[in-house]
Every structure is written in structure tokens, then in C-alpha cells.
Design an enzyme around this catalytic site. Sequence first.
Site, PDB file in Angstrom:
ATOM      1  CG  ASP A 205      -2.046  -0.917   1.162  1.00 42.19           C
ATOM      2  OD1 ASP A 205      -2.050  -1.770   0.256  1.00 42.19           O
ATOM      3  OD2 ASP A 205      -2.944  -0.816   2.021  1.00 42.19           O
ATOM      4  CG  ASP A 206      -0.031   3.779   2.172  1.00 43.54           C
ATOM      5  OD1 ASP A 206      -1.186   3.606   1.756  1.00 43.54           O
ATOM      6  OD2 ASP A 206       0.274   3.726   3.377  1.00 43.54           O
ATOM      7  CG  HIS A 260      -3.708   7.316   2.248  1.00 43.79           C
ATOM      8  ND1 HIS A 260      -3.795   7.374   3.620  1.00 43.79           N
ATOM      9  CD2 HIS A 260      -3.408   6.027   1.948  1.00 43.79           C
ATOM     10  CE1 HIS A 260      -3.540   6.160   4.129  1.00 43.79           C
ATOM     11  NE2 HIS A 260      -3.307   5.337   3.130  1.00 43.79           N
ATOM     12  CG  HIS A 351       2.238  -0.089   4.402  1.00 41.11           C
ATOM     13  ND1 HIS A 351       1.924  -1.023   5.361  1.00 41.11           N
ATOM     14  CD2 HIS A 351       1.131   0.675   4.220  1.00 41.11           C
ATOM     15  CE1 HIS A 351       0.672  -0.822   5.755  1.00 41.11           C
ATOM     16  NE2 HIS A 351       0.161   0.194   5.080  1.00 41.11           N
TER      17      HIS A 351
HETATM   18 ZN    ZN Z   1      -2.805   3.307   3.047  1.00 48.18          ZN
END
Ligand code: ZN
Length: 392
Positions: A205-206, A260, A351
Site C-alpha cells: 500500500d501507499d 489517501h 507497505h
Molecule cells: Zn494506506
Amino acid sequence: MDSSAKSRDSHTAMTAYPHSHTARTALKAAGVVAAFGLFAFLAQGAFGRVPVQIDGRERLVGVGDSVAEIIAEQPITVRRGDLLSAADRRVIVAGGGTQVEVRVNGAEAKPEARVRPGDTLELIPGADTVEPTTEETRAIPVPTTIVGKGAVLTMAAPGSAGIERVVVGAVSGDVVASETVLPATPMVLRRVNGGGKKVVALTFDDGPWPGQTAKILDILETKGVPATFFTVGLRVKREPAVAKRIVAEGHAIGNHTYHHIDLTGATPDVLKNELVSENDMVRWMTGATPKWFRPPMGKIDGPAYKAIKAAGLKPVLWTVDPQDWRKGAEALTIMKSVVAAARPGSVILLHDGGGDRSQTVTALPWIIDELRKAGYEFVLLDDLPGAPKSRW
Ligand SMILES: [Zn+2]
């Protein structure tokens, strides 16, 4: 006689203008009065102040001032009343209650009334007032209940809105009293576990994140492992080459909103914009269209679920979270945590963005090796047993 006459003459002469003397004195007195009057007038004109009694104390006020002007100008400590909430009696409008009442010489005076020197003013404090209330019937929003322990989110029941009758404060909007006419039933979201086969899905993620995402892609390439990258639109815009590489190397790119944000409680416009603009950005930069959606922070409610489905996306959370984003998270701990929690059908949350993920990068080859040793295969989310089919 002569002398007396003279004297008399002289006296006469001296008293020849008796009225004139009086007149002069009078004139002099008049002059003093006039001068004083002029002085007083000038003093008033120059300083513009005349005395009045306010609550028993002499104060100087402007010549010809109105009651309102005097109250505004004086250092008045008499409090104005506040407007209070009908629900909890907190102040909602300071000074919004009944105003200070002014009595001039014992009689109620209007704000525009002029005050004369020597007048007696009395100030009556304002009182607090409770706002009026109105009664209305309104919808009870559909609550959301999430059940199950799997990663993929499906809707088990749509839920329905209820009806309630409420008494609300006309100014604050506070609910004073409510009565449920028809209760709402919750939307039930079920977390489905794609168990059975010994497969797991890696998700990141991200990102895309400068440096880190490329290192993760290198490891996945070396190990021959596919993964799903839940990207953030504004990061895709900054790292288009990395986003392209994710797609080019056979990984899936998922939607993790444009900014986000926490989607719970977001307006329909914000929801739609976050989902659509992220999909558009990914499509422009990579040519691929995200099929899966992961809500930031894992936060989702009924309206967000509906918006995700309306955007043609499949919502997914995770079942294994080694908390690799935490400050001080160590590679070995991340790896052990993943291996201990992995089950057939697990969705593993890692992440590649959002900060320094060097420990995740270090842990990744160990995670892959250990899970393979335990007999697991790595698949994309679409290939998890029981995964919902995509619209495209
Ligand atoms: Zn996130």
C-alpha cells in the site's frame, strides 16, 4: 450751602448715574454668567461630556448621546443574556438572550432616547434564553456492520433506513428528543475468507514511492512472485515510471484513493472523486484499470461500499498485518509475524510507501522464502479461491 450744594452737587454728580452703576454690576455679572455659560458651552463642545447617574455612580456621557450610545461607550459590567441550547443548555449564541434593559429616571427607555444632563440611568441585566424547538420526521441512516475474518468484502444484506421523529433546537440543530418510528436495519458487509488452497496474496500500500517500490519490484522479479500494489493517485502522478513498471511486470495495480483519505462519512461527491480520479490517473499513466480497492486505514461504511461498487471496484481489506509501517518495526519481526499469521487464502498487508520502508524491503525475501518452505504459493487477488469476478 454752597459747599453742601457743591457737595450735594458732587454727591449728585456721584449719584448721577446710580442705575448706571447697578447696570454695570449687572452687566458684569451677566458677563460672568455669559462667560461661564460660554465656558460651559465651550467645555461641553470641547469635551462633549455631561454628568448623568448610571447605577448610582456619576459618569460623564456625550452631549446628546442616546441610551444605546451610552451603553456601548460605558465600561458596563452588566451582563447580556446568552442564547442556550434546548438540548444541553450550553451557550450557542453569546449575548443572544434578552438584552440589558435601560431605565431612565425610573421609566423604560428606548435605545434611541436622548439622555439629558442629570438623568438617572439604571441598567437591568439581560437573562439567558433557551432557543425555540421544532419537530420533524427524518430518516435514520443505514448503519454498517462488518462480520467475518476474511479479506474480501462482500455485501450480505443491503440494510434499510429507518424513520424517527425528532425535536431539534431551531438555532443549534441539537436533538432534544427523538422517537424511533421505524428502526433502521444495518448493511452487513461480510469479510470472506478465500480458504482451501495453500495460496496467499501479497499486497503493498501507499506507493509508488521513490526507490522503495523499485527495490520491492526487483525482489518480486527475482523470486518470481506476483503482488498487488494499492496505489495513491497523487503518488502515481509523481512516479509514473514506477507505476508503469508495476503493470509491465505482471503485477496488479489497485485503487487506494487519490488523496489517501478516510472514506467514512465522506460526501457522495468526495467518495466518487477519490475513486474515479485515482482510477483515471492509473489508466493515464499505465494503461491498466484498477479492479480492486482498499480503503485507507481499512475504514469503510455503507455509503463508501456502495460508491466502491458503483465505480466497478472490488473492496478488499487484509487478514495478515505485521504492522510494518510502525516506527521501529524490524525486518525479522515483520517476517515472523507474517509467517505466524499466514493461512490458506491469506491477504498479506505490507507497505511500499508512506515513509521509510527499508525494513519491509529487507523482510520481503525472507517472507517469500519462509512461506514457500511452508508450502504456500503466491497469487494475485483475482486468483484467491472464492474471489469475486471483476466486471472487466
Ligand atoms: Zn494506506
